[in-house]
Design an enzyme around this catalytic site. Structure first.
Site, mmCIF file in Angstrom:
data_model
loop_
_atom_site.group_PDB
_atom_site.id
_atom_site.type_symbol
_atom_site.label_atom_id
_atom_site.label_comp_id
_atom_site.label_asym_id
_atom_site.label_seq_id
_atom_site.Cartn_x
_atom_site.Cartn_y
_atom_site.Cartn_z
ATOM 1 N N TYR A 130 46.404 -8.117 55.398
ATOM 2 C CA TYR A 130 47.622 -8.358 54.626
ATOM 3 C C TYR A 130 48.694 -8.992 55.503
ATOM 4 C CZ TYR A 130 45.654 -5.228 51.096
ATOM 5 O OH TYR A 130 44.854 -4.646 50.140
ATOM 6 N N ALA A 131 49.579 -9.750 54.877
ATOM 7 C CA ALA A 131 50.776 -10.260 55.547
ATOM 8 C C ALA A 131 51.904 -9.282 55.251
ATOM 9 C CB ALA A 131 51.109 -11.655 55.041
ATOM 10 N N GLY B 110 43.297 8.954 48.670
ATOM 11 C CA GLY B 110 43.567 10.362 48.901
ATOM 12 C C GLY B 110 44.267 10.604 50.224
ATOM 13 N N VAL B 111 44.007 9.752 51.220
ATOM 14 C CA VAL B 111 44.731 9.835 52.488
ATOM 15 C C VAL B 111 46.158 9.329 52.301
ATOM 16 C CG1 VAL B 111 44.911 8.858 54.813
ATOM 17 C CG2 VAL B 111 42.710 9.709 53.978
ATOM 18 N N LYS C 10 39.676 -9.227 52.430
ATOM 19 C CA LYS C 10 40.519 -8.869 51.294
ATOM 20 C C LYS C 10 41.974 -9.160 51.654
ATOM 21 C CE LYS C 10 42.167 -4.672 48.905
ATOM 22 N NZ LYS C 10 41.903 -3.214 48.720
ATOM 23 N N ASP D 284 40.095 5.259 48.688
ATOM 24 C CA ASP D 284 40.515 5.954 49.898
ATOM 25 C C ASP D 284 41.961 6.426 49.805
ATOM 26 O OD1 ASP D 284 41.126 3.121 49.883
ATOM 27 O OD2 ASP D 284 41.889 3.370 51.918
ATOM 28 N N GLY E 289 41.778 -1.043 43.325
ATOM 29 C CA GLY E 289 41.773 0.401 43.299
ATOM 30 C C GLY E 289 42.424 1.007 42.080
#
Length: 262
Positions: free
Chosen positions: A143-144, A26-27, A173, A24, A225
């Site tokens: 995430y932190a 590309g954003v 995740k 993702d 990724g």
């Protein structure tokens, strides 16, 4: 967990472990290497061993003909590196959009500790409610991140993954804490499967060592990724990660099996 959610969760993993390749970016970053010809990249990583690929909804028609029966996850928020605040992830789609795009699951990113945490808490809670009503699993990217927050601190990561479970996520995740011993705390902070992000280690061996450490700590795989889709040989790198996640290989065995340089 309802029957549909459980069945679709099985489509994005193998025997309870997961190798997802998010694309993702590309954003966030624009049409970077590995994403311009995303069709070839998707074909390579799924042939290499990825269980699922992840994109924004608008790329769905480029995904399905090339994913080799792998699972498909649609991501539902995003931001850009050139915008005012990359941590300010805004909604980019709905669960219904993802269903229309042929997704097996949806994902949503939350930065625990950021100035945007309150809004993201609300949005993730709404996504999980909508998804479970339709039997769609939710991958929370928890995430932190924020002012004064150590993004690799196991206690902060443990808080993030537990928060995701509390809001209804089926799979979580987060960042890797840096070693297997400390990551055990993160994994034990939730009853849900925990998978690690790719991070930014240098070299194939370092990347695979993080994967091996996460699995040794009781983790359930990776959502990796750029370390895969920007690799010189994305299929081989996906295969090496798969060897560790699904076959219990050591780092050396994974490198040898795929012919990658250490």
């Amino acid at each position: 967990m309802n029957t549909g959610t459980r069945a679709r969760l099985e489509r994005i993993g193998t025997d309870g472990n997961y190798l997802t390749v998010p694309m993702d970016h590309g954003v966030t970053l624009g049409p970077v290497a590995g994403l311009r010809d995303i069709e070839s990249t998707i074909d390579a990583v799924t042939r290499g061993g990825a269980d699922a690929v992840l994109t924004q909804k608008g790329i769905a028609d480029r995904v399905h003909p090339n994913k080799n029966d792998a699972g498909y996850i649609v991501h539902l928020n995003g931001s850009t590196v050139i915008g005012p605040d990359e941590n300010d992830k805004r909604t980019t789609g709905t669960v219904e959009d993802a269903v229309r795009a042929g997704a097996d699951a949806v994902s949503f990113h939350i930065n625990v500790g950021s100035d945007h945490e309150p809004d993201q808490l609300t949005m993730l809670s709404e996504v999980t409610s909508d998804a479970h009503r339709l039997g769609i699993p939710v991958l929370a990217m928890a995430y932190a991140r924020g002012p004064g927050v150590d993004g690799h601190d196991p206690e902060s990561l443990g808080h993030a993954v537990r928060l995701a479970e509390e809001l209804g996520a089926d799979l979580v995740k987060t960042a890797y804490s840096g070693d297997a011993e400390s990551f055990e705390y993160v994994v034990e902070s939730t009853a849900k499967p925990v998978i690690i992000a790719g991070g930014s280690p240098e070299g194939d061996r370092a990347i695979l060592a993080d994967v091996r450490g996460a699995m040794d700590a009781g983790g359930s795989g990776v959502s990796m990724g750029r370390s895969i889709f920007q690799h010189d040989d994305p299929g081989a790198m996906a295969g090496a990660v798969s060897a560790i996640v699904h076959d219990g290989a050591s780092v050396d065995e994974a490198l040898d099996r795929t012919g990658l340089d250490a």
